[in-house]
Write a protein that holds these residues in place. Structure first.
Motif, PDB file in Angstrom:
ATOM      1  N   ASP A   1       0.862  -1.184   0.000  1.00 37.36           N
ATOM      2  CA  ASP A   1       0.000   0.000   0.000  1.00 37.36           C
ATOM      3  C   ASP A   1       0.895   1.231   0.000  1.00 37.36           C
ATOM      4  O   ASP A   1       1.823   1.336   0.813  1.00 37.36           O
ATOM      5  N   GLU A   2       0.627   2.142  -0.910  1.00 33.91           N
ATOM      6  CA  GLU A   2       1.477   3.329  -1.015  1.00 33.91           C
ATOM      7  C   GLU A   2       0.722   4.430  -1.745  1.00 33.91           C
ATOM      8  O   GLU A   2      -0.078   4.161  -2.649  1.00 33.91           O
ATOM      9  N   THR A   3       0.973   5.658  -1.347  1.00 33.88           N
ATOM     10  CA  THR A   3       0.425   6.818  -2.039  1.00 33.88           C
ATOM     11  C   THR A   3       1.574   7.694  -2.510  1.00 33.88           C
ATOM     12  O   THR A   3       2.519   7.949  -1.751  1.00 33.88           O
ATOM     13  N   PHE A   4       1.520   8.118  -3.759  1.00 40.97           N
ATOM     14  CA  PHE A   4       2.558   9.025  -4.264  1.00 40.97           C
ATOM     15  C   PHE A   4       1.983   9.842  -5.408  1.00 40.97           C
ATOM     16  O   PHE A   4       0.918   9.526  -5.954  1.00 40.97           O
ATOM     17  N   THR A   5       2.660  10.906  -5.747  1.00 45.84           N
ATOM     18  CA  THR A   5       2.258  11.752  -6.875  1.00 45.84           C
ATOM     19  C   THR A   5       3.373  11.790  -7.903  1.00 45.84           C
ATOM     20  O   THR A   5       4.559  11.719  -7.555  1.00 45.84           O
ATOM     21  N   ASP A   6       3.002  11.906  -9.167  1.00 39.43           N
ATOM     22  CA  ASP A   6       3.984  12.002 -10.240  1.00 39.43           C
ATOM     23  C   ASP A   6       3.289  12.538 -11.486  1.00 39.43           C
ATOM     24  O   ASP A   6       2.173  12.118 -11.815  1.00 39.43           O
ATOM     25  N   ALA A   7       3.954  13.443 -12.174  1.00 44.32           N
ATOM     26  CA  ALA A   7       3.462  14.007 -13.437  1.00 44.32           C
ATOM     27  C   ALA A   7       2.037  14.537 -13.324  1.00 44.32           C
ATOM     28  O   ALA A   7       1.229  14.406 -14.250  1.00 44.32           O
ATOM     29  N   GLY A   8       1.704  15.119 -12.178  1.00 46.12           N
ATOM     30  CA  GLY A   8       0.388  15.697 -11.978  1.00 46.12           C
ATOM     31  C   GLY A   8      -0.686  14.723 -11.554  1.00 46.12           C
ATOM     32  O   GLY A   8      -1.840  15.116 -11.319  1.00 46.12           O
ATOM     33  N   LEU A   9      -0.339  13.443 -11.422  1.00 45.09           N
ATOM     34  CA  LEU A   9      -1.290  12.406 -11.030  1.00 45.09           C
ATOM     35  C   LEU A   9      -1.056  11.984  -9.586  1.00 45.09           C
ATOM     36  O   LEU A   9       0.079  11.991  -9.099  1.00 45.09           O
ATOM     37  N   THR A  10      -2.139  11.582  -8.907  1.00 48.95           N
ATOM     38  CA  THR A  10      -2.032  11.008  -7.574  1.00 48.95           C
ATOM     39  C   THR A  10      -2.308   9.506  -7.675  1.00 48.95           C
ATOM     40  O   THR A  10      -3.326   9.096  -8.252  1.00 48.95           O
ATOM     41  N   PHE A  11      -1.400   8.705  -7.122  1.00 48.52           N
ATOM     42  CA  PHE A  11      -1.507   7.252  -7.195  1.00 48.52           C
ATOM     43  C   PHE A  11      -1.814   6.670  -5.821  1.00 48.52           C
ATOM     44  O   PHE A  11      -1.197   7.060  -4.819  1.00 48.52           O
TER      45      PHE A  11
END
Length: 381
Positions: free
Chosen positions: A49-59
């Motif tokens: 389980d992980e939350t991160f952001t990249d290139a304007g997206l939230t994962f």
């Protein structure tokens, strides 16, 4: 709008292997961001389980729960809680999920849910003419019945799916799209190698890989300079149980023709356009697709392609205008079309330019994202 995609795959270094569904979500997300919308990717089947952001997206990565006999339902409830918590926080207005194995069959959301047909297990089993698992078909039908609205990447997939599941639903067709800036011919050096035929995609029976050696044998008989390059992940054969399609392909090549065959395995997605650009002709002798992104990518780089003439194909290619469509089992005709393109640079240029224009008009992310956003907005209202 705040749009979320629920998916088993996405092409990112932190989320593992991805195929067509993930690539189509990547492209659509880029288009939606450009229109000013907020995009969230909820991806299950992850290592943690992980939350991160990249290139304007939230994962939001979700690790599946494991308990014998209850893993699926527990994972679905975990997904449900994650999404509904985000809805309560005002982070999600609408969710789009794929039809594959009906992940949303036991998920109840506090926002509208759209199911998009990328090709369910039931659909592909039908095209492959093999039996589908009862539970997979049951779950996929239940997920479709529970959805608030329905999309499909092709009219062919929508029509076949409605028949297979006996659904009354109407599907809105919005095709897969690509970012044309990622496939700008002007930014690439003219590195095209003569007489090079490229196939890229998974090495699997349903994509015609057991027909391709027989096609190439016919090409080689007429053109001893012809070379075949294969790029993609090797896969097991579901029909025979063999662990490698590539191993099954090799004995099918004539000995002399096989000397001109190169298999590169998988390559990073951002390098694929260089390999496409270096090819003379691209080939896709597939038997089972919904709407193939790979065809559109090749067309975007002004490549003339010879593809399957089955089902969805005419929604991508106008035969003899922006590509050629041939039945993959008609090896001689397929080879004849390939050789015609290898031998005639003017014909390749004409077909390739028309192919790129078709992509610009129908499959660019600007066009597809606007259509998708309008669909979501109507549903939310």
């Amino acid at each position: 709008m705040k749009i979320a995609f629920l998916t088993p795959e996405y092409p990112h270094a932190k989320t593992g292997f991805s195929a067509g569904i993930g690539t189509s979500i990547l492209n659509l997300s880029k288009g939606l961001l450009q229109l000013g919308h907020q995009v969230t990717i909820v991806i299950y089947g992850q290592d943690q389980d992980e939350t991160f952001t990249d290139a304007g997206l939230t994962f939001y990565k979700i690790k599946n729960r494991k308990l014998k006999g209850f893993s699926r339902i527990l994972t679905q409830k975990k997904i449900q809680k994650q999404i509904n918590d985000l809805v309560d926080k005002g982070e999600i207005d609408i969710v789009e999920a794929a039809d594959w194995t009906g992940i949303t069959s036991n998920i109840n959301l506090k926002c509208p849910l759209v199911i998009k047909l990328h090709g369910s297990d039931t659909y592909f089993c039908h095209l492959d003419q093999r039996p589908v698992k009862f539970l997979n078909k049951f779950r996929e039908k239940k997920a479709l019945q529970k959805a608030d609205a329905w999309l499909s990447v092709s009219q062919y997939t929508a029509t076949v799916t409605k028949e297979l599941f006996a659904l009354p639903n109407d599907f809105t067709v919005i095709p897969n799209g690509i970012d044309l800036t990622d496939f700008s011919v002007a930014e690439m050096k003219n590195t095209t190698a003569e007489n090079t035929i490229l196939y890229f995609g998974t090495l699997i029976r349903k994509k015609g890989l057991l027909e391709l050696p027989l096609i190439f044998n016919e090409v080689y008989k007429q053109n001893k300079q012809a070379k075949l390059v294969l790029i993609g992940r090797d896969a097991a054969d579901i029909t025979t149980g063999n662990s490698s399609i590539w191993a099954m392909m090799q004995p099918l090549f004539d000995t002399a023709a096989f000397q001109n065959v190169t298999y590169l395995g998988s390559v990073p997605y951002d390098q694929m356009k260089m390999h496409i650009n270096a090819s003379t002709v691209c080939v896709f002798p597939t038997f089972a697709e919904a709407l193939p992104v790979s065809w559109i990518e090749a067309m975007a780089v002004q490549k003339a392609i010879v593809a399957s003439d089955i089902g969805w194909a005419k929604e991508v290619i106008d035969d003899d205008v922006n590509g050629f469509l041939v039945n993959p089992k008609d090896h001689q005709t397929y080879a004849k079309k390939i050789n015609a393109l290898l031998e005639n640079a003017s014909l390749r240029s004409q077909i390739g330019s028309a192919a790129q224009e078709k992509v610009r008009q129908k499959f660019s992310i600007e066009v597809v994202a606007r259509q998708s956003a309008a669909f979501y907005q109507k549903l939310i209202k």
